[in-house]
Design a protein around this motif. Sequence first.
Motif: not given
Length: 386
Positions: A321-339
């Motif tokens: 649901d981070f997608a909803w923020y990006l409907q208003t302002v630009p941004g980005a989600l990153a993937r954090l390695g935890v393996h």
Amino acid sequence: MSGRFDVVEVRRDLHAHPELAFAETRTTALIMDCLASFGLDPRVLPGGTGVLCDVGSSGPLIALRADIDALPLSDQKSVSYRSTVDGVCHGCGHDAHTAILLGAAAALAAEPRPGRVRLIFQPGEETVPGGAITAVAAGALEGVSQIFAVHCDPRLPTGKIGVRVGAITAACDHLEVVLRGAGGHTARPQLTQDVVYALGRLITDLPGLLSRRVDPRAGLSLVWGAVQAGQAANAIPMTGSLRGTLRVLGHDAWDAAGPLVGTVVDQIAAPCGVRAETTYTRGVPPVVNSATAVAAQRAAVRAALGPEALTDTEQSMGAEDFAWYLQTVPGALARLGVHPPGGAAFDLHQGTFDIDEAALDVGVRYTLALAQEALAAARSQPDRVP
């Protein structure tokens, strides 16, 4: 990087005391106490769970978001920090996201950077359509030029950060179909409207038929997760139901999916003589990362962890649901390695899920560098700041 603040200890505390969406009262209190101890002035979101907190007093404003809710799963791990709440577990890494953002907050408060950082500890990410909508309605994005988040990825080894320009997740909606008909004895199916048979048709036919009604490049995927009908082997029940998720890669197919599903369900059910009631709940759109925000992510990874830590990542069929923020302002989600190196990888949304806790320090270092890179970019382009 976070001074005396023990990120691992806090993550374990959160993991041992998980709370479901919009019931994160203990989690919210812990976050408030931590932020206040850093000398910050946090406030609880209007619904009573979740926290907003600004660090800094002047200059451009960027936002960092962590989700705080857990899942209705039983913890199946034998660890000291195993969930103490029956049937509730941090099976998606939100405890790690929260601890990382608190660790970054401790460092930001101790060593202020030029500009302002808004910390968003968001409730209800695991609900549909998601707690991000609540946070946005509460003013979480007012004045924000860009927003960022990380999500644990058990497919990536610890020390790696995965980034991607464009869509990084899929849209996801929830579907429930209830069938009703005249039940009866299995010895006389011709006198009934067999909802079990109709359910079988829907289970197999609906995903396939949808794939022939939507452009295959949309990546539409319907997967059932729950089926209920009947109790006795020799009795045809009067009702039955199906529940599942429908995921698509792009906005156009997402817009078209709901009406199409209802039509095809009716077409499948009609020859069986049963009545179909379709409830289609629109969930979240895809997370679409902006090129400018990803540039800041890449620079942050290189600065904090070295170029070898940076990796590209594919678009996932998972939803956020981070997608909803990006409907208003630009941004980005990153993937954090935890393996963990050489260890087993347990998938998200399972009671066995856990992380390599060395990833917490990686996450804090990356988040601090990201705040610095994003604020520097905002200062160089003031016309882009709302």
